[in-house]
Design a protein around this motif. Structure first.
Motif, PDB file in Angstrom:
ATOM      1  N   TRP A 220      11.744  82.354  -4.750  1.00 14.09           N
ATOM      2  CA  TRP A 220      11.483  82.331  -3.312  1.00 14.09           C
ATOM      3  C   TRP A 220      10.813  83.629  -2.907  1.00 14.09           C
ATOM      4  CZ3 TRP A 220      13.716  86.495  -1.198  1.00 14.09           C
ATOM      5  CH2 TRP A 220      15.000  86.891  -1.552  1.00 14.09           C
ATOM      6  N   GLN A 221      10.166  83.567  -1.761  1.00 14.52           N
ATOM      7  CA  GLN A 221       9.480  84.743  -1.240  1.00 14.52           C
ATOM      8  C   GLN A 221       9.515  84.696   0.285  1.00 14.52           C
ATOM      9  OE1 GLN A 221       5.007  85.677  -1.824  1.00 14.52           O
ATOM     10  NE2 GLN A 221       6.056  86.739  -3.497  1.00 14.52           N
ATOM     11  N   VAL A 222       9.785  85.847   0.883  1.00 14.31           N
ATOM     12  CA  VAL A 222       9.784  85.997   2.337  1.00 14.31           C
ATOM     13  C   VAL A 222       8.669  86.975   2.688  1.00 14.31           C
ATOM     14  CG1 VAL A 222      11.094  86.731   4.367  1.00 14.31           C
ATOM     15  CG2 VAL A 222      12.266  85.588   2.465  1.00 14.31           C
ATOM     16  N   ASN A 223       7.656  86.483   3.415  1.00 15.78           N
ATOM     17  CA  ASN A 223       6.509  87.307   3.774  1.00 15.78           C
ATOM     18  C   ASN A 223       6.534  87.641   5.254  1.00 15.78           C
ATOM     19  OD1 ASN A 223       4.488  87.492   1.364  1.00 15.78           O
ATOM     20  ND2 ASN A 223       5.222  85.387   1.342  1.00 15.78           N
ATOM     21  N   GLY A 224       6.207  88.879   5.591  1.00 19.12           N
ATOM     22  CA  GLY A 224       6.130  89.300   6.973  1.00 19.12           C
ATOM     23  C   GLY A 224       7.496  89.549   7.584  1.00 19.12           C
ATOM     24  N   VAL A 225       7.514  89.790   8.891  1.00 21.15           N
ATOM     25  CA  VAL A 225       8.768  90.007   9.585  1.00 21.15           C
ATOM     26  C   VAL A 225       9.582  88.719   9.547  1.00 21.15           C
ATOM     27  CG1 VAL A 225       7.849  91.824  11.061  1.00 21.15           C
ATOM     28  CG2 VAL A 225       7.703  89.452  11.804  1.00 21.15           C
ATOM     29  N   PHE A 226      10.898  88.855   9.668  1.00 16.75           N
ATOM     30  CA  PHE A 226      11.781  87.710   9.410  1.00 16.75           C
ATOM     31  C   PHE A 226      12.761  87.467  10.549  1.00 16.75           C
ATOM     32  CE2 PHE A 226      12.940  91.545   7.027  1.00 16.75           C
ATOM     33  CZ  PHE A 226      14.119  91.902   7.666  1.00 16.75           C
ATOM     34  N   GLY A 227      12.473  88.029  11.730  1.00 12.95           N
ATOM     35  CA  GLY A 227      13.361  87.833  12.862  1.00 12.95           C
ATOM     36  C   GLY A 227      14.090  89.074  13.301  1.00 12.95           C
ATOM     37  N   GLN A 228      13.840  90.200  12.626  1.00 20.79           N
ATOM     38  CA  GLN A 228      14.467  91.446  13.048  1.00 20.79           C
ATOM     39  C   GLN A 228      13.844  91.927  14.359  1.00 20.79           C
ATOM     40  OE1 GLN A 228      12.064  91.131  10.765  1.00 20.79           O
ATOM     41  NE2 GLN A 228      11.533  93.062   9.771  1.00 20.79           N
ATOM     42  N   ALA A 229      14.474  92.914  14.980  1.00 21.60           N
ATOM     43  CA  ALA A 229      14.082  93.326  16.332  1.00 21.60           C
ATOM     44  C   ALA A 229      12.952  94.340  16.337  1.00 21.60           C
ATOM     45  CB  ALA A 229      15.293  93.885  17.072  1.00 21.60           C
ATOM     46  N   THR A 230      12.203  94.461  15.259  1.00 20.45           N
ATOM     47  CA  THR A 230      11.075  95.392  15.210  1.00 20.45           C
ATOM     48  C   THR A 230      10.036  94.850  14.249  1.00 20.45           C
ATOM     49  OG1 THR A 230      10.391  97.647  14.621  1.00 20.45           O
ATOM     50  CG2 THR A 230      12.216  96.714  13.391  1.00 20.45           C
ATOM     51  N   ASP A 231       8.781  95.191  14.494  1.00 19.26           N
ATOM     52  CA  ASP A 231       7.735  94.850  13.528  1.00 19.26           C
ATOM     53  C   ASP A 231       7.313  96.078  12.723  1.00 19.26           C
ATOM     54  OD1 ASP A 231       6.406  96.227  15.489  1.00 19.26           O
ATOM     55  OD2 ASP A 231       4.957  94.646  15.953  1.00 19.26           O
ATOM     56  N   VAL A 232       8.026  97.209  12.917  1.00 18.15           N
ATOM     57  CA  VAL A 232       7.836  98.392  12.071  1.00 18.15           C
ATOM     58  C   VAL A 232       8.663  98.153  10.821  1.00 18.15           C
ATOM     59  CG1 VAL A 232       8.089 100.885  11.902  1.00 18.15           C
ATOM     60  CG2 VAL A 232       7.514  99.836  14.097  1.00 18.15           C
ATOM     61  N   TYR A 233       7.994  97.769   9.748  1.00 17.06           N
ATOM     62  CA  TYR A 233       8.731  97.193   8.614  1.00 17.06           C
ATOM     63  C   TYR A 233       7.954  97.388   7.325  1.00 17.06           C
ATOM     64  CZ  TYR A 233      10.390  93.301   5.627  1.00 17.06           C
ATOM     65  OH  TYR A 233      10.839  92.538   4.588  1.00 17.06           O
ATOM     66  N   ARG A 234       8.511  98.212   6.413  1.00 16.77           N
ATOM     67  CA  ARG A 234       7.946  98.383   5.068  1.00 16.77           C
ATOM     68  C   ARG A 234       9.131  98.535   4.115  1.00 16.77           C
ATOM     69  NH1 ARG A 234       4.195 103.165   4.332  1.00 16.77           N
ATOM     70  NH2 ARG A 234       3.782 102.106   2.367  1.00 16.77           N
ATOM     71  N   PRO A 235       9.650  97.429   3.592  1.00 19.37           N
ATOM     72  CA  PRO A 235      10.899  97.467   2.816  1.00 19.37           C
ATOM     73  C   PRO A 235      10.741  98.205   1.494  1.00 19.37           C
ATOM     74  CG  PRO A 235       9.843  95.325   2.607  1.00 19.37           C
ATOM     75  CD  PRO A 235       9.060  96.088   3.639  1.00 19.37           C
ATOM     76  N   THR A 236      11.850  98.822   1.056  1.00 18.42           N
ATOM     77  CA  THR A 236      11.802  99.629  -0.164  1.00 18.42           C
ATOM     78  C   THR A 236      12.738  99.145  -1.276  1.00 18.42           C
ATOM     79  OG1 THR A 236      13.271 101.168   1.012  1.00 18.42           O
ATOM     80  CG2 THR A 236      10.940 101.758   0.874  1.00 18.42           C
ATOM     81  N   TRP A 237      13.991  98.735  -0.950  1.00 12.22           N
ATOM     82  CA  TRP A 237      14.919  98.405  -2.038  1.00 12.22           C
ATOM     83  C   TRP A 237      16.034  97.492  -1.546  1.00 12.22           C
ATOM     84  CZ3 TRP A 237      13.074 102.511  -5.332  1.00 12.22           C
ATOM     85  CH2 TRP A 237      13.234 102.245  -6.702  1.00 12.22           C
ATOM     86  N   PHE A 238      16.496  96.614  -2.439  1.00 14.20           N
ATOM     87  CA  PHE A 238      17.686  95.805  -2.210  1.00 14.20           C
ATOM     88  C   PHE A 238      18.906  96.449  -2.871  1.00 14.20           C
ATOM     89  CE2 PHE A 238      15.028  91.861  -1.602  1.00 14.20           C
ATOM     90  CZ  PHE A 238      15.641  91.399  -0.448  1.00 14.20           C
ATOM     91  N   ALA A 239      20.069  96.298  -2.249  1.00  8.63           N
ATOM     92  CA  ALA A 239      21.359  96.481  -2.916  1.00  8.63           C
ATOM     93  C   ALA A 239      21.944  95.089  -3.132  1.00  8.63           C
ATOM     94  CB  ALA A 239      22.306  97.323  -2.078  1.00  8.63           C
ATOM     95  N   THR A 240      22.409  94.821  -4.349  1.00 10.08           N
ATOM     96  CA  THR A 240      22.844  93.472  -4.724  1.00 10.08           C
ATOM     97  C   THR A 240      24.242  93.527  -5.326  1.00 10.08           C
ATOM     98  OG1 THR A 240      21.663  93.767  -6.820  1.00 10.08           O
ATOM     99  CG2 THR A 240      20.500  92.581  -5.068  1.00 10.08           C
ATOM    100  N   PRO A 241      25.280  93.692  -4.509  1.00  6.01           N
ATOM    101  CA  PRO A 241      26.637  93.785  -5.062  1.00  6.01           C
ATOM    102  C   PRO A 241      27.027  92.498  -5.790  1.00  6.01           C
ATOM    103  CG  PRO A 241      26.682  93.593  -2.664  1.00  6.01           C
ATOM    104  CD  PRO A 241      25.262  93.820  -3.048  1.00  6.01           C
ATOM    105  N   PRO A 242      27.603  92.608  -6.986  1.00  9.96           N
ATOM    106  CA  PRO A 242      27.872  91.423  -7.810  1.00  9.96           C
ATOM    107  C   PRO A 242      29.037  90.574  -7.313  1.00  9.96           C
ATOM    108  CG  PRO A 242      28.698  93.383  -8.901  1.00  9.96           C
ATOM    109  CD  PRO A 242      27.937  93.856  -7.697  1.00  9.96           C
ATOM    110  N   ASP A 243      29.860  91.137  -6.415  1.00  5.81           N
ATOM    111  CA  ASP A 243      31.026  90.400  -5.942  1.00  5.81           C
ATOM    112  C   ASP A 243      30.786  89.750  -4.585  1.00  5.81           C
ATOM    113  OD1 ASP A 243      30.905  92.698  -4.457  1.00  5.81           O
ATOM    114  OD2 ASP A 243      33.006  93.259  -4.718  1.00  5.81           O
ATOM    115  N   SER A 244      29.541  89.634  -4.183  1.00  7.40           N
ATOM    116  CA  SER A 244      29.220  89.098  -2.866  1.00  7.40           C
ATOM    117  C   SER A 244      28.064  88.112  -2.949  1.00  7.40           C
ATOM    118  CB  SER A 244      28.850  90.244  -1.910  1.00  7.40           C
ATOM    119  OG  SER A 244      28.427  89.744  -0.660  1.00  7.40           O
ATOM    120  N   GLU A 245      28.038  87.166  -2.024  1.00  5.55           N
ATOM    121  CA  GLU A 245      26.905  86.257  -1.902  1.00  5.55           C
ATOM    122  C   GLU A 245      25.782  86.870  -1.071  1.00  5.55           C
ATOM    123  OE1 GLU A 245      28.234  82.602  -0.251  1.00  5.55           O
ATOM    124  OE2 GLU A 245      29.689  82.191  -1.850  1.00  5.55           O
ATOM    125  N   TYR A 246      25.997  88.102  -0.605  1.00 10.59           N
ATOM    126  CA  TYR A 246      25.039  88.720   0.303  1.00 10.59           C
ATOM    127  C   TYR A 246      24.470  89.997  -0.316  1.00 10.59           C
ATOM    128  CZ  TYR A 246      27.328  85.403   3.306  1.00 10.59           C
ATOM    129  OH  TYR A 246      27.837  84.245   3.817  1.00 10.59           O
TER     130      TYR A 246
END
Length: 428
Positions: A220-246
């Motif tokens: 899957w891929q998410v392009n562009g802004v996704f509903g957040q309250a700003t369009d100032v957006y240049r993402p850098t990194w995910f945190a992916t805890p193994p004990d969570s679905e989030y």
């Protein structure tokens, strides 16, 4: 990208008193010293590929360093009051045992005490045709293969993902994602085991988030802004805890916020953070100045901790999350990295290894790579930018330990990747 010889030629021809002509500074006599002031002449072209955005960020760093020419090996000397040629005995000498006065045939060794490392130049060779403009993210898979995500030149190289064998040999492109994955600026990389399979989560500065298989095939891929309250957006990194679905996304080059997502790439309408009022390790908790890296801390699983690398504030902020939900991101504590590494430190990321006595590794965009103990205290520093100055390994952006204790370092502006072998402790 310039070779060591051509770089030497460029630098030897400059008569600019240690000031960065690449960022528009010139040396001006002030008393008995020269200071670097903005020049009215055109800037020199960089001796390696660099994007306009990266050039702007690089020159901000140069300006913060009094205009000194980092590319040609100069740094600010506060005692002399001017830019001076950098030597191996520099800002982190209290913890460093790097080699001075080496011949070209001597091994390149950095670090101190039990954590000294030798550069292995024949390892981590990029596949033919690779154009490593910036090297950004590193991970290991369950078989200990080494993965790198990088920004290509947008011309001759359309790839962005390379895999090497566990020993650093056999580099190959992973082409499943093609330009769908690789356009823009591939940046943060995390690997996650889900069931019996492993997947990669990518954060691309060009407002693009992706989940892929290990060969880069996009799920899957998410392009562009996704509903957040700003369009100032240049993402850098995910945190992916193994004990969570989030998972939690750091928008380090944009809003300085943290966003909650599920594993299908759906934004959960939960946001934390925002820009700090100023810069420094004493800024209010829960605000950031380039929240560059987001990392789950596996050393203390019962605490449910995500560490945010608050780069321009020279600190790490530790946050508690709720493994059962996505509405919690509460400040727990802070590690002031400036107190250990000095003014100007820019910690990009922290990777933690409970199986290696809880040690962690921190790449510092200012030049070194730090080894930390399980209390997050610096116990060794490898001055990568000094030791590999001729090869232009200037700005460590990510770093990982291998199971045998060796380390791998990826650098920004220009893109380089290096393998460092852990040496036996003294007396062994």
């Amino acid at each position: 990208m310039a070779s060591s010889l051509s770089l030497y030629s460029v630098c030897s021809e400059l008569q600019n008193h240690g000031c960065s002509a690449f960022c528009g500074f010139e040396g001006v006599k002030a008393g008995n010293e020269f200071i670097c002031l903005p020049s009215s002449t055109d800037r020199m072209e960089f001796p390696f590929d660099i994007t306009s955005e990266d050039r702007a960020e690089y020159c901000e760093m140069v300006a913060a360093g009094h205009g000194c020419d980092d590319i040609c090996g100069f740094q600010w000397d506060s005692d002399a009051g001017e830019c001076r040629k950098r030597s191996n005995k520099h800002a982190h000498s209290a913890t460093v045992d790097d080699n001075d006065d080496k011949s070209n045939d001597d091994p390149i060794i950095g670090g101190s005490g039990k954590f000294r490392y030798q550069y292995m130049p024949d390892l981590l060779q990029a596949p033919e045709g690779a154009s490593l403009v910036n090297c950004h993210g590193l991970v290991l898979d369950k078989d200990n293969n080494i993965y790198l995500t990088y920004q290509n030149d947008g011309k001759t190289d359309e790839n962005c993902l390379i895999r090497w064998n566990p020993d650093g040999t056999g580099g190959e492109f992973l082409t499943g994602g093609n330009t769908t994955l690789c356009s823009g600026t591939p940046h943060g990389l995390k690997i996650v085991t889900e069931g019996d399979e492993q997947f990669l989560y990518h954060a691309n500065n060009d407002q693009k988030l992706s989940k892929t298989t290990l060969d880069g095939t996009v799920i899957w891929q998410v392009n562009g802004v996704f509903g957040q309250a700003t369009d100032v957006y240049r993402p850098t990194w995910f945190a992916t805890p193994p004990d969570s679905e989030y998972m939690y996304l750091c928008d380090g080059y944009g809003s300085n916020q943290v966003y909650a997502f599920d594993r299908n790439g759906t934004f959960m309408n939960e946001t934390w953070g925002g820009a700090s009022p100023a810069k420094g390790p004493d800024e209010p908790h829960g605000t950031f100045s380039t929240n560059h890296g987001c990392t789950y801390d596996p050393r203390i699983p019962d605490e449910h901790i995500i560490v945010v690398s608050d780069r321009a504030n020279s600190r790490f902020e530790f946050y508690n999350y709720d493994p059962e939900g996505y509405q919690t991101f509460e400040w727990n504590r802070t590690v002031d990295f400036e107190a250990q590494m000095g003014v100007g430190t820019l910690p990009c990321n922290m990777r933690m290894y409970p199986e290696q006595d809880g040690r962690a590794i921190v790449p510092d965009l200012a030049g070194p790579v730090a080894v930390l103990d399980n209390t997050n205290t610096v116990i060794s520093v490898v001055n990568v930018s000094v030791l590999l100055e001729q090869e232009q390994h200037k700005h460590p952006h990510d770093a990982i330990f291998l199971p045998n204790g060796d380390m791998v370092v990826a650098t920004w502006a220009p893109g380089r990747v290096s393998y460092w072998k852990l040496l036996p402790a003294p007396g062994q």
